[in-house]
Design a protein around this motif. Structure first.
Motif, PDB file in Angstrom:
ATOM      1  N   LEU A   1      -5.562   7.082   0.591  1.00 27.38           N
ATOM      2  CA  LEU A   1      -4.127   6.912  -0.405  1.00 27.38           C
ATOM      3  C   LEU A   1      -3.190   7.992   0.304  1.00 27.38           C
ATOM      4  O   LEU A   1      -3.343   8.832   0.647  1.00 27.38           O
ATOM      5  N   ARG A   2      -2.357   7.323   0.358  1.00 27.62           N
ATOM      6  CA  ARG A   2      -1.028   8.158   0.818  1.00 27.62           C
ATOM      7  C   ARG A   2       0.207   8.630  -0.432  1.00 27.62           C
ATOM      8  O   ARG A   2      -0.120   7.942  -1.504  1.00 27.62           O
ATOM      9  N   PRO A   3       0.591   9.539  -0.405  1.00 24.21           N
ATOM     10  CA  PRO A   3       1.407  10.284  -1.453  1.00 24.21           C
ATOM     11  C   PRO A   3       2.607   9.296  -1.828  1.00 24.21           C
ATOM     12  O   PRO A   3       3.230   9.912  -3.165  1.00 24.21           O
TER      13      PRO A   3
ATOM     14  N   ASN B   1       4.089   6.065  -3.643  1.00 23.54           N
ATOM     15  CA  ASN B   1       3.699   4.839  -4.414  1.00 23.54           C
ATOM     16  C   ASN B   1       5.188   4.142  -4.222  1.00 23.54           C
ATOM     17  O   ASN B   1       6.023   4.093  -5.044  1.00 23.54           O
TER      18      ASN B   1
ATOM     19  N   VAL C   1      -5.470  -2.873  -1.148  1.00 19.89           N
ATOM     20  CA  VAL C   1      -5.561  -3.901  -2.280  1.00 19.89           C
ATOM     21  C   VAL C   1      -4.396  -4.717  -2.705  1.00 19.89           C
ATOM     22  O   VAL C   1      -3.478  -4.349  -2.133  1.00 19.89           O
TER      23      VAL C   1
ATOM     24  N   GLY D   1       0.818  -1.195   0.064  1.00 21.19           N
ATOM     25  CA  GLY D   1      -0.089   0.088   0.245  1.00 21.19           C
ATOM     26  C   GLY D   1       0.879   1.141  -0.118  1.00 21.19           C
ATOM     27  O   GLY D   1       2.055   1.304   0.509  1.00 21.19           O
ATOM     28  N   PRO D   2       0.208   2.313  -0.635  1.00 20.77           N
ATOM     29  CA  PRO D   2       0.834   3.670  -0.492  1.00 20.77           C
ATOM     30  C   PRO D   2       1.507   4.137   0.887  1.00 20.77           C
ATOM     31  O   PRO D   2       0.908   3.784   1.874  1.00 20.77           O
ATOM     32  N   LEU D   3       2.420   4.908   0.923  1.00 19.56           N
ATOM     33  CA  LEU D   3       2.828   5.369   2.257  1.00 19.56           C
ATOM     34  C   LEU D   3       2.976   6.834   2.277  1.00 19.56           C
ATOM     35  O   LEU D   3       2.871   7.398   1.125  1.00 19.56           O
ATOM     36  N   TYR D   4       3.289   7.547   3.308  1.00 17.97           N
ATOM     37  CA  TYR D   4       3.361   8.987   3.471  1.00 17.97           C
ATOM     38  C   TYR D   4       4.621   9.189   2.640  1.00 17.97           C
ATOM     39  O   TYR D   4       4.728  10.273   2.075  1.00 17.97           O
ATOM     40  N   ASP D   5       5.830   8.395   2.925  1.00 16.46           N
ATOM     41  CA  ASP D   5       7.062   9.123   2.589  1.00 16.46           C
ATOM     42  C   ASP D   5       8.149   7.599   2.341  1.00 16.46           C
ATOM     43  O   ASP D   5       7.684   6.441   2.711  1.00 16.46           O
TER      44      ASP D   5
ATOM     45  N   ASN E   1      -7.591   3.048  -6.262  1.00 16.42           N
ATOM     46  CA  ASN E   1      -6.068   2.594  -6.441  1.00 16.42           C
ATOM     47  C   ASN E   1      -5.868   2.749  -8.019  1.00 16.42           C
ATOM     48  O   ASN E   1      -4.866   3.083  -8.356  1.00 16.42           O
TER      49      ASN E   1
ATOM     50  N   TYR F   1      -4.928   6.243  -8.475  1.00 13.24           N
ATOM     51  CA  TYR F   1      -3.749   6.345  -7.828  1.00 13.24           C
ATOM     52  C   TYR F   1      -2.615   5.969  -8.759  1.00 13.24           C
ATOM     53  O   TYR F   1      -1.803   6.848  -8.947  1.00 13.24           O
TER      54      TYR F   1
END
Lengths: 329, 329, 329, 329, 329, 329
Positions: free
Chosen positions: F67-69, F71, D256, D189-193, F300, F303
């Protein structure tokens, strides 16, 4: 004695077989033994908010299999008096309202022409304009009894004249209904403008808000309807959003603080004796009806409409007999 | 002072632990400290339409954890007066009604024999026949107070005598209830036949439709019940479809235009003083109850039943005290 | 060329009219133009856990209106080869399994007798025993291909021999299937006992767990089926719980870690050429299927079954042609 | 031979009675006959997005009644080897995480002290820190096997150190786990950083993304786990969001493209032989689980955990026997 | 004339764009053209049972797009009189009530300081304490009008003083409300103890149960409120569980037998003329609101609150005009 | 460095405020700091079966706040590279497709003209024709990459040329796409006719069924796409029904046996380097998505599309740098 009547649920459980309204025979051709036909008009392109009333007829049929043929409140064994079928659904052109109107008129005309009473299931409220067009060809300008939270007398929407908020403005303009014999009951909810309130009245409708209905009570309301309509040929249109959202959550534009199903059924029962030539029940939207409450309300509305057909048949017969008796004297 | 009472929700949050009714102790053996037992009878083979009431007891327990022990309306601290448990569910034979009846009777008998008041959660309404059989062995023919949209006095269904539409015909035939002391309240909805209406009356029941209830009002209805039942041992059976479907969508055969939960609770509260030997609440079907409204209604019905047990205990005690006082004088 | 084929959805939108399977004509009488009939058997009294499969046929019909007549994967225009109808639902006696068995047999016999292929929609898995009884009267002991998470070969349940966990033990005992030509595929989930695992094998079935299916792959599994069944008359029964619960949440006793719908469809497609005399698809329970996924799976299973009827018809015709050609040579 | 084992569902249908995990006896006191206890920790104040995991234990219990005592995949009759109960839920202080931690530790300690294996149902993932605190008091710093879509090693959230995204950072800081023997599997999954990705690795964890798991396959992953953990006392924590959302929609922060339930169960089965001292399964949120799929996944995860307890017991016994045999030689 | 008013739904369909309350502009900075701001306070850590009211503001916004600017019942074109925006949601610290209180106070203060009327959407009822703290800094001790099924005057819960059952005890203790000018309406449901009933009264509140409300009727209740509050600065807090669960199933602790939405709206309309300095509507929990009924109720409650702001503005203006006229004379 | 980027969820919880896509700023005016805009096109009048995709954009926004920024799979900190906003929804004329097309074109043109990449959320698939018309005005005939279960190349439907099954036939006829550079992937499901299969190929599209995709694998499929499209300006349209219904139950015409979300995301990731000028993701229908799985899939997909914009920006920059370096040499 009915030629077409519901399947006997003591011979096959009510949950067997493809769902037709009230387990009536499914007939695709009209014939002379039909006093009424139940028919779906699964068109929802006219909807301005929630959409999906094309699945309304299916949802109503699904619940309607619970209905039994003796109406206790009206003390009427329906199919001792009338014969009727599930006529299936009319063909519409999804996404195209004018084309659908043409198709609906074309398919409704033979029903009215034969003197069969159609009891239609919407679909969104835009369909009623097409039904009225067909009816007016046969009966001339009709009285309209409209149970509804909204007047549906806007002029247009995004530059277009036809959608589910405009049918009764159009119907007046087209002179297919006579507003001076027509009545709207249950109107409520916030409006765009103070003038919105007056549009329907200016068109000539008698307009009763749901708050007025609460104050008058069902009995007095029924009297007002009879006075207004008299013996004109009348079409009864029932938008399920007439009911408070707790009774009809599955609809396109719910408005809080409306009447109960009990009130609604009493109102319909009160219409006996009127010269009703057609009915519909519209704006049932099953996607917001997980517990089938809305479908239950609509199925019962339809059921009371069918009962009215039966009762009116009996009343006519009684009158005929009395007349004959009087002649004999 | 109660020996068995609900867990204290200030010591453990109400959402902790396996769900028992009202957080009462779960006991599988009867003992002398039980004034009442709550018990599930998860049998639904008798259902003629929607099915799944076998999950009713679980759904009622799930909601019941919100109930608190002081009944404000009745001004009664329940467990200052009585002691009771969740007795779990009776064993039934899924799919086999006669065998299940035998098992239910066998398991209910010790409860009645010990003078414990059972408060049962259905299951479909067919279970009540078995409960009455057990009760009648101990108390003789009972008065019956039936809150219900349907009389459940059909003779048979697909050739079979036992299902959820026939129990009270059977009960009269088996002479385990005394119809002349019995009453049905809330009856409504379309029927198969005009004679359906008369069957229950011919069997000897007093029958009040929901429309009659609306006209009489709760207070007068309560008086009528007391007059009818007098001091006979009485069983109270509450079919959740007594309520309008907006209050109880999760049931097998919903009928529109019924009473509210408020009306229902006032009616049950009105039964205080009657010699009630058993209760049930049936036909809760969680699959159609996504918001737990039906479970809320049923849990509160059960709660008022338990309160009645407590109040009746107090009334008896008061009477005993008064008698003793009178003797003393 | 088909005499009975689905309504043309370019003439009436697919969401119009009472739902029949795939929009096939609804016929209540058998006739000589039917190669197959789709029929519901809405019986669920045999269920041991979640119940409500009596509404399975309706749910499958509701989704099936999306199906179109050309099967791409099988490169087959179904109704160029065969003719079939929606025969409605068989009459059952809700709550009474033996009586229902008798009724099912009685109603299935004429279908088999006419050489029409029935494609039945359950209902719980107990119904398959009745179907097999009818089939065996016409074809003698059958091979059985069973897609299922459970063997359904228990001996009894609460003292009773008939419920949805026992049909295939009974079928072997009654000698209406030949276990040596029969096969179970997809078995999984925890059991009561290590011996449970062996019961089906001891009865003579070939048993393949879902893990074995994953290892073998669909292609090899298809070969094994063909080897096992050969040219015996065979009945194909598909319990929707064969699929992983993500594909079929709406079923009575879901077991995790099962095959996908894609695997299932490939398996059915692999059955072409077998002498299949009947099919069913059981245990669809719409109350747990809010997104119609399970109904979609079942409708597609049914669709592939119908396609098999068509393909087998073509194969026979081809063989006949070839034979004639060979003769000519 | 088990002293505490599930109710026999051939004696009472599985849907009877208050729901305990797998129908195990509900015991509120620990005793010497318990090899494991299943216990709920219904705390969800630590959740950062969807909330409601306090109802997770109930949902898992509700589904778990379908589980049967013989684990086919592991060829293990669980209760021939071990005895266990449903210990109810731990008391927490809703809305107050530190106070709840203290209460959880206090209630978990006696379990670990007696050498009983706890198998806990969350609740959100913040609870695991409290479980580890209790375990570490008895076993010293533990290895951790974490199945999860998220590392849960944030430093803080809105200025606070304790919530469901931080427990494993805290656990390393508190030296109650040994990151060099610990492993995280399924991260995605996407992260902040970009640095978020490295935090867990810098803390010392072995971290495997779900994509890495797909590439390695379950078998190799199992080997890696064994290599990492060796014979250290290990705690296994299973966040249900490890699974792809189609298998576990009912969770707080779904990601997902995750593994299947089948993969997950194979992974847990692969843990046999490890010195596991405790388990939990967290983040089940029934409000988003209308078809009970998530509950099914979680119940089966719990079931495999219990099976591991049984298998490890057998392995130990076997080893002891072998040792004794060797001694004898 | 309004500077900030809802988007015109005849220019863009009401279902377009990110949802703001009633399609008002979304502004994150306060300015001098705002008479009122709608703001969410998505905090639910204070909930003792069902949790998830952090999603309440979103659910209310989602439904509110149906609202139109002319209030028929109040005959008021809202935005001819006032200007307002959707101010977004306040920042809270999920899981931490005291920290959240500080943040809420800090963010509410500028609103009150500017004389803007906040109309807040909860979140659970614990948030109202923070709102009152901010309001009291500006207005001094406030009168409180509380529509609610529960008094929310417990002393503590699991040893903690702050949660959604305690705010009004705290508010009295902190002297930020004046109980002698405050009133609670709609109280009902079972309690822990007979003394619970008296707590609120002992604190000084006027307390009216829902049964008392039914007896008095809305009109008399409105008079009582006005008498109690007089011209004090007053805060109106509306817990959505004031309504019967059929109108508001989506809430944390539903209590049966409550008032209707119609009654509730009439009550709010009755508040015109009072010196209202702030409003909130709390405890909307969308996870139990599949048909958006609860959101509809809450959106309409909010709508009537906004209308009150408009009417009170007009009343003030009228008074000013009259005063000026009188001076002129 | 981004000028417009998502709100920082460590400063305000992700569940605060009106939902915009990914918490991006909501801007109604285009400006020069926008590399991409996310915009809804809530038009669903083109739907032939289930309808309600007008609520798709809202549903996608609702989930997208998770969602987080950064990828991870693409190792890309999106907003270090690009700046973008939620542009709200385009204005459509509900119920009128041609008028809506005109409005969409008019509103899309300025976006394309400024070289901003639009990433649109449907709405039904009919909207893509309007998007392509606008794009082609700026870029000339485009390559099209279509992920979809259906070719959407019918000629007409009920006599009308425009609906969601015809856009790509129209697009070829209007010469706004170049079929020889275009590709359809994921096609499956039953058809009306064997010729249906060939229509898209005859129009010039490369067509890959989902079965072909399974055989080729994602990697090879990506190569085929690149070969086909080369460096043409390309539009990527993603019909959510590309996914198997377990991943995307909430859509208009689900087809079983499709690819997984994981496959889909890998495919989109594979598009990096292509000269993509616009994207859309269509046919999300929240009424059939009770667990938000479909919304999760769509969010997603969106995204990954945004990430592509960022990566392509980086690639171009790198190329520019390299070119400059080469020049320097």
């Amino acid at each position: 004695m009915a030629l077409y009547e519901p399947k006997d649920s003591s011979q096959s459980p009510r949950f067997t077989g493809p769902r037709t309204f009230m387990r009536l025979p499914y007939k695709e051709e009209l014939d002379d033994n039909m006093d009424f036909v139940v028919t779906g008009i699964p068109f929802d392109t006219g909807a301005s908010f929630r959409v999906g009333a094309r699945f309304g007829p299916q949802a109503i049929r699904d619940f309607s299999i619970l209905l039994r043929p003796f109406n206790v409140e009206q003390n009427t064994a329906i199919f001792d008096l009338v014969s009727g079928v599930d006529y299936g659904d009319l063909v519409v052109a999804p996404g195209y309202i004018k084309q659908s109107y043409e198709r609906i008129v074309e398919q409704m005309l033979p029903i009215f022409n034969r003197g069969i009473i159609p009891i239609a299931m919407g679909g969104d409220h835009s369909i009623t304009l097409a039904e009225l067009r067909a009816a007016a060809q046969v009966y001339g300008p009709l009285a309209l009894i409209q149970f509804d939270a909204h007047s549906d007398t806007w002029d247009s929407y995004f530059g277009e004249k036809y959608m589910h908020g405009t049918p009764f403005k159009r119907a007046v303009e087209e002179e297919i209904i006579d507003p001076s014999a027509s009545i709207q009951i249950g109107i409520r909810g916030p409006l765009y403008d103070s003038t919105d309130l007056e549009v329907a009245r200016e068109l000539g409708f008698a307009v009763y808000s749901s708050e007025e209905l609460f104050e008058l009570g069902v009995g007095q309301m029924v009297d007002i309807i009879h006075e207004r309509v008299k013996d004109r040929p009348v079409f009864v249109t029932f938008d399920i959003d007439f009911f408070d959202p707790v009774y009809a959550p599955g609809t396109g534009t719910p408005e809080v603080a409306g009447p109960s199903v009990r009130d609604g059924l009493h109102l319909i029962r009160g219409l006996k004796g009127l010269n009703i030539v057609g009915f519909d029940c519209v704006e049932v939207l099953p996607a917001f009806d997980p517990s089938q409450i809305t479908a239950a309300a609509a199925a019962n509305v339809m059921y009371e409409m069918i009962t009215l057909v039966a009762i009116n048949r009996r009343l006519k017969a009684d009158t005929a007999v009395q007349k004959q008796k009087q002649k004999a004297i």
